[in-house]
Structures are given as structure tokens and as C-alpha cells.
Write an enzyme that holds these catalytic residues in place. Sequence first.
Site, PDB file in Angstrom:
ATOM      1  N   SER A 107       0.822  -1.213   0.000  1.00 53.65           N
ATOM      2  CA  SER A 107       0.000   0.000   0.000  1.00 53.65           C
ATOM      3  C   SER A 107       0.858   1.265   0.000  1.00 53.65           C
ATOM      4  O   SER A 107       1.934   1.285   0.616  1.00 53.65           O
ATOM      5  CB  SER A 107      -0.886   0.000   1.253  1.00 53.65           C
ATOM      6  OG  SER A 107      -1.426   1.281   1.490  1.00 53.65           O
ATOM      7  N   GLN A 128       0.390  -0.395  -4.715  1.00 49.98           N
ATOM      8  CA  GLN A 128      -0.917   0.270  -4.757  1.00 49.98           C
ATOM      9  C   GLN A 128      -0.737   1.775  -4.616  1.00 49.98           C
ATOM     10  O   GLN A 128      -0.056   2.254  -3.711  1.00 49.98           O
ATOM     11  CB  GLN A 128      -1.812  -0.265  -3.627  1.00 49.98           C
ATOM     12  CG  GLN A 128      -3.169   0.419  -3.527  1.00 49.98           C
ATOM     13  CD  GLN A 128      -3.174   1.560  -2.532  1.00 49.98           C
ATOM     14  OE1 GLN A 128      -2.480   1.497  -1.519  1.00 49.98           O
ATOM     15  NE2 GLN A 128      -3.949   2.595  -2.797  1.00 49.98           N
ATOM     16  N   TYR A 130      -2.355   5.603  -4.202  1.00 52.78           N
ATOM     17  CA  TYR A 130      -3.414   6.588  -3.946  1.00 52.78           C
ATOM     18  C   TYR A 130      -3.001   7.861  -4.662  1.00 52.78           C
ATOM     19  O   TYR A 130      -1.842   8.284  -4.557  1.00 52.78           O
ATOM     20  CB  TYR A 130      -3.538   6.874  -2.447  1.00 52.78           C
ATOM     21  CG  TYR A 130      -4.350   5.861  -1.682  1.00 52.78           C
ATOM     22  CD1 TYR A 130      -5.634   5.504  -2.087  1.00 52.78           C
ATOM     23  CD2 TYR A 130      -3.844   5.285  -0.515  1.00 52.78           C
ATOM     24  CE1 TYR A 130      -6.383   4.584  -1.362  1.00 52.78           C
ATOM     25  CE2 TYR A 130      -4.594   4.370   0.210  1.00 52.78           C
ATOM     26  CZ  TYR A 130      -5.860   4.030  -0.215  1.00 52.78           C
ATOM     27  OH  TYR A 130      -6.610   3.130   0.490  1.00 52.78           O
ATOM     28  N   THR A 156      -6.084   2.679  -6.625  1.00 51.47           N
ATOM     29  CA  THR A 156      -7.316   2.551  -5.830  1.00 51.47           C
ATOM     30  C   THR A 156      -8.229   3.740  -6.085  1.00 51.47           C
ATOM     31  O   THR A 156      -7.820   4.895  -5.942  1.00 51.47           O
ATOM     32  CB  THR A 156      -6.974   2.402  -4.342  1.00 51.47           C
ATOM     33  OG1 THR A 156      -6.241   1.190  -4.185  1.00 51.47           O
ATOM     34  CG2 THR A 156      -8.230   2.338  -3.482  1.00 51.47           C
ATOM     35  N   LYS A 252      -8.650  -0.664  -8.752  1.00 50.25           N
ATOM     36  CA  LYS A 252      -9.282  -1.340  -7.608  1.00 50.25           C
ATOM     37  C   LYS A 252     -10.353  -0.442  -6.991  1.00 50.25           C
ATOM     38  O   LYS A 252     -10.147   0.759  -6.847  1.00 50.25           O
ATOM     39  CB  LYS A 252      -8.199  -1.637  -6.562  1.00 50.25           C
ATOM     40  CG  LYS A 252      -8.712  -2.190  -5.247  1.00 50.25           C
ATOM     41  CD  LYS A 252      -7.562  -2.634  -4.372  1.00 50.25           C
ATOM     42  CE  LYS A 252      -8.039  -3.187  -3.049  1.00 50.25           C
ATOM     43  NZ  LYS A 252      -8.437  -2.129  -2.112  1.00 50.25           N
ATOM     44  N   HIS A 276     -13.736  -2.001  -0.728  1.00 48.11           N
ATOM     45  CA  HIS A 276     -12.701  -1.661   0.253  1.00 48.11           C
ATOM     46  C   HIS A 276     -12.951  -2.416   1.575  1.00 48.11           C
ATOM     47  O   HIS A 276     -12.712  -1.904   2.663  1.00 48.11           O
ATOM     48  CB  HIS A 276     -12.688  -0.150   0.497  1.00 48.11           C
ATOM     49  CG  HIS A 276     -11.315   0.431   0.699  1.00 48.11           C
ATOM     50  ND1 HIS A 276     -10.607   1.052  -0.292  1.00 48.11           N
ATOM     51  CD2 HIS A 276     -10.507   0.488   1.804  1.00 48.11           C
ATOM     52  CE1 HIS A 276      -9.442   1.471   0.181  1.00 48.11           C
ATOM     53  NE2 HIS A 276      -9.353   1.134   1.443  1.00 48.11           N
ATOM     54  N   ARG A 279     -15.254  -0.679   4.152  1.00 50.60           N
ATOM     55  CA  ARG A 279     -14.671   0.417   4.939  1.00 50.60           C
ATOM     56  C   ARG A 279     -14.962   1.791   4.343  1.00 50.60           C
ATOM     57  O   ARG A 279     -14.510   2.793   4.865  1.00 50.60           O
ATOM     58  CB  ARG A 279     -13.152   0.227   5.019  1.00 50.60           C
ATOM     59  CG  ARG A 279     -12.758  -1.038   5.720  1.00 50.60           C
ATOM     60  CD  ARG A 279     -11.307  -1.407   5.453  1.00 50.60           C
ATOM     61  NE  ARG A 279     -10.347  -0.600   6.151  1.00 50.60           N
ATOM     62  CZ  ARG A 279      -9.984  -0.766   7.415  1.00 50.60           C
ATOM     63  NH1 ARG A 279     -10.551  -1.717   8.128  1.00 50.60           N
ATOM     64  NH2 ARG A 279      -9.075  -0.011   7.969  1.00 50.60           N
TER      65      ARG A 279
HETATM   66  C1  LIG Z   1      -6.770  -2.417   7.704  1.00 52.55           C
HETATM   67  C2  LIG Z   1      -7.027  -2.253   6.241  1.00 52.55           C
HETATM   68  C3  LIG Z   1      -6.287  -1.326   5.523  1.00 52.55           C
HETATM   69  C4  LIG Z   1      -6.518  -1.177   4.156  1.00 52.55           C
HETATM   70  N1  LIG Z   1      -5.730  -0.294   3.451  1.00 52.55           N
HETATM   71  C5  LIG Z   1      -5.879  -0.216   2.116  1.00 52.55           C
HETATM   72  C6  LIG Z   1      -4.999   0.596   1.344  1.00 52.55           C
HETATM   73  O1  LIG Z   1      -4.078   1.214   1.852  1.00 52.55           O
HETATM   74  N2  LIG Z   1      -5.210   0.646  -0.002  1.00 52.55           N
HETATM   75  C7  LIG Z   1      -6.219  -0.058  -0.617  1.00 52.55           C
HETATM   76  O2  LIG Z   1      -6.381   0.022  -1.830  1.00 52.55           O
HETATM   77  N3  LIG Z   1      -7.055  -0.836   0.100  1.00 52.55           N
HETATM   78  C8  LIG Z   1      -6.906  -0.939   1.435  1.00 52.55           C
HETATM   79  N4  LIG Z   1      -7.727  -1.768   2.155  1.00 52.55           N
HETATM   80  C9  LIG Z   1      -8.759  -2.559   1.460  1.00 52.55           C
HETATM   81  C10 LIG Z   1      -8.180  -3.912   1.043  1.00 52.55           C
HETATM   82  O3  LIG Z   1      -7.199  -3.752   0.049  1.00 52.55           O
HETATM   83  C11 LIG Z   1      -9.265  -4.858   0.503  1.00 52.55           C
HETATM   84  O4  LIG Z   1      -9.986  -4.197  -0.506  1.00 52.55           O
HETATM   85  C12 LIG Z   1     -10.223  -5.342   1.579  1.00 52.55           C
HETATM   86  O5  LIG Z   1      -9.540  -5.567   2.783  1.00 52.55           O
HETATM   87  C13 LIG Z   1     -10.893  -6.628   1.110  1.00 52.55           C
HETATM   88  O6  LIG Z   1     -11.815  -7.094   2.029  1.00 52.55           O
HETATM   89  P1  LIG Z   1     -11.478  -8.192   3.160  1.00 52.55           P
HETATM   90  O7  LIG Z   1     -10.696  -7.466   4.204  1.00 52.55           O
HETATM   91  O8  LIG Z   1     -12.807  -8.626   3.636  1.00 52.55           O
HETATM   92  O9  LIG Z   1     -10.651  -9.286   2.513  1.00 52.55           O
HETATM   93  C14 LIG Z   1      -7.519  -1.936   3.519  1.00 52.55           C
HETATM   94  C15 LIG Z   1      -8.251  -2.870   4.259  1.00 52.55           C
HETATM   95  C16 LIG Z   1      -8.005  -3.043   5.600  1.00 52.55           C
HETATM   96  C17 LIG Z   1      -8.805  -4.082   6.355  1.00 52.55           C
END
Ligand SMILES: Cc1cc2nc3c(=O)[nH]c(=O)nc-3n(C[C@H](O)[C@H](O)[C@H](O)COP(=O)(O)O)c2cc1C
Length: 380
Positions: A107, A128, A130, A156, A252, A276, A279
Site C-alpha cells: 500500500s 498500490q 493513492y 485505488t 481497484k 474496500h 470500509r
Molecule cells: C486495515 C485495512 C487497511 C486497508 N488499506 C488499504 C490501502 O491502503 N489501499 C487499498 O487500496 N485498500 C486498502 N484496504 C482494502 C483492502 O485492500 C481490501 O480491498 C479489503 O480488505 C478486502 O476485504 P477483506 O478485508 O474482507 O478481505 C484496507 C483494508 C483493511 C482491512
Amino acid sequence: MPIITNVEDLRRLAKRRVPRAIFEYADGGAYDEATLRANRADLDAIKLRQRVMINVDQRSLRTQLVGENATMPVAIAPLGLTGIMHGGGEIHAACAAEAFGVPYTLSTMSICSIEDVRAAVTKPFWFQLYVMRDRDFVESLIQRAIAARCSALVLTADLQIQGQRHRDIKNGLSVPPRLTLRNALDIATKPAWALNILLAPRRTFGNLVGLGRGGSNLSTLSQWIASQFDPTLSWNDVAWVRKRWPGKLIIKGILDADDARHAVDTGADAIVVSNHGGRQLDGAPSSIAVLPGIVAAVGDKTQVLFDGGVRSGQDIFKAMALGAQGTMAGKAILYGLGAMGQDGVRTALELMRNELDVTMALTGTRDVQEIGPHKLFVAD
Ligand SMILES: Cc1cc2nc3c(=O)[nH]c(=O)nc-3n(C[C@H](O)[C@H](O)[C@H](O)COP(=O)(O)O)c2cc1C
């Protein structure tokens, strides 16, 4: 040592070993967490079609993800702040992925830098991106990813503004982070975690050090980031990135068929159907609910990856049955890391591989490429 039979066991162990504020940062979703729950509930609701009397002695899970060989159809998702779940977390996760033979995505918001991870692995990893307001800075990140020989750029699209995460605010993990008395007391009960963090190569955002106006202090950088994410991001900017990035480009955060078509038009080599991990937009559908429509729209033009709720090999199988060519795993990896460091990431990957393998056998599937809609149970 507790017996680990599934990712939920890793989750429980991570909950015990990692300070609450950090565990909940990894575990939680936006607002009422309806989309977070839907990701899991909708995967659970899908039923598999059991088949018997088929020779399934030799099975193959090998595949290609965005042109790269993988020992199973899974890549590690980009996970910001991985290095606070376990000291040096990004390096541990990247090494576990390399040993296992699946892609690792670093990330932008990682603790270990692109160069730190590059120095720790021998094979290319994915980076990845941003997109921030300061395009010179974005360009320098792209250049660093090229210099580190990253094989794919994962752009992303769904976090130009952050969905509110109630748990982070309540736990004092807001931007900037607040060290509350409760957090300090909690950390005191997790000495192994604290020691790991103290011994880690970094404790700030490694990719951003020295580039912002705020120096290398985490809270100052967080303020800087909050002001730097660019809410004007549009498909024109994707074309700008495409011009500067010579390798594979993965977009993504696609949850809509029209957006998937735009991604293909801007030259994406692959997309990740993703909310995401629940989230961002609470109230959005689960990733699995929209997957078939997006595959129908662009599946013949680009590779479609999937994430959101993947905790087992059965989940991977279901996503592939609905048209994904592979999945990313997010929280499952963080649970492993929080529970047992690098061994935990390896364990999470092994658990999912073994579950996928057995699921293939019991559905009469010899090769992951055979997985399709006909492998799902549909009631008469
Ligand atoms: C703690 C955390 C941090 C994340 N940080 C990023 C990030 O920096 N960049 C990004 O594209 N997605 C981020 N994501 C999303 C993940 O890449 C992914 O899309 C997501 O976790 C998939 O769902 P799952 O956790 O149920 O497998 C993050 C997810 C979590 C749980």
C-alpha cells in the site's frame, strides 16, 4: 499454542495479541458496518454443488493473475498500516507471499517503504497507488515503483474521501491519532506486540517520509495525508497515470458495471471488484452481489479480480464460480500477521489453499480453470 483450523482462529488470536485500537482498525468497517456484514453474509448464502464419482486425484490450483504465475488464485490486498499489526509487517507479509508463490501488494500507506520491501524479496511485487493533490509527489511514487521493478500498479479508486469508521474514533485512532489512557493501559498488556514495534525498522509511513511538509512524525504525516488525498480524481487522471506507468495497471474499487467499462476504456489490464472491505460506502452492496453483473459487462475485455469478505478457500471458489479470475485477501492476512507474524500470514494462505483444494475435490473439480457457475447449487 492454540490449534488453528481456520482464519477465524487467527482472528481470535490476533484480537488477544494486538492492542484493541489496532485490532479494531483492521477488523472494522465504515458507519454501521452494513456493507462489511453483507460481504460475509452474501458469500455465506451461496451454496456449492456437491458432485461424486469423479476422479479428482490430481488437482491443480495454479493460475495466472494479471499475467503472473501464482500457486493459487489469491493475491495479498494492499493494507495500509500493516506494520502496526506487527513490527515490519509489510516485509513479513511480502516474504510469506513470495515463499508461497502469490502476488503481494504494498500500500501507499504502508509503514515499510517500497525500497524496504524491495530489499527483502527477490521477485517483483505490486504497488498500490493513492492519487494525491501533489502530482509531483504521485509521479515520484510511480518512479520509485518502477525503480523497485514492481510488476503491477494497483490504482485505488474508492478512497478519495474516507468513510467514517466509528470504532477508530472511539478508540482514539483518528487523524491525527490520540494516545488515550485506555490505549496506553491496553498496550501495557501486549508486551510482545510492543517489543516487535519497538524493534521494527520503521514506525511511520515509509513511502511518505521526507516528501511531505510535515517531517516524519506519524501524526503530522496523517494530517498531511488527510489534506493531500485528491477528491477531484477522475478518469482523466487515470489516463495521466497510464502514460507514466509502463507496466500492468489494475484499477481497484470498482462496484458498478459503468465504472468497469470506463476502467477498460482507460487501458486497465485488470480491475478489482471491491468495496474496500466495507470500509468506505456503507450501504453499498456486497462485492459478491455485483460481481456477476460486472463480469457480464467487461469479463471478455479485462481480467476481473474480486475482494470483500474472503476468509476461506470456499469463498475463493464461490467468487471464481461467479466469474472472478482470482481474489485478493485483506483482513485474513492481517489476522494472520497479528496472531503470529510471518508464520501467521503463511498459515492464513495455507488454510485457504487447503480449503480451496478440498472444495475442488468435493465439487468434482480438477483444475481451478474449470470453476464456473455450473459448480454452484441452484434450488429447483
Ligand atoms: C486495515 C485495512 C487497511 C486497508 N488499506 C488499504 C490501502 O491502503 N489501499 C487499498 O487500496 N485498500 C486498502 N484496504 C482494502 C483492502 O485492500 C481490501 O480491498 C479489503 O480488505 C478486502 O476485504 P477483506 O478485508 O474482507 O478481505 C484496507 C483494508 C483493511 C482491512
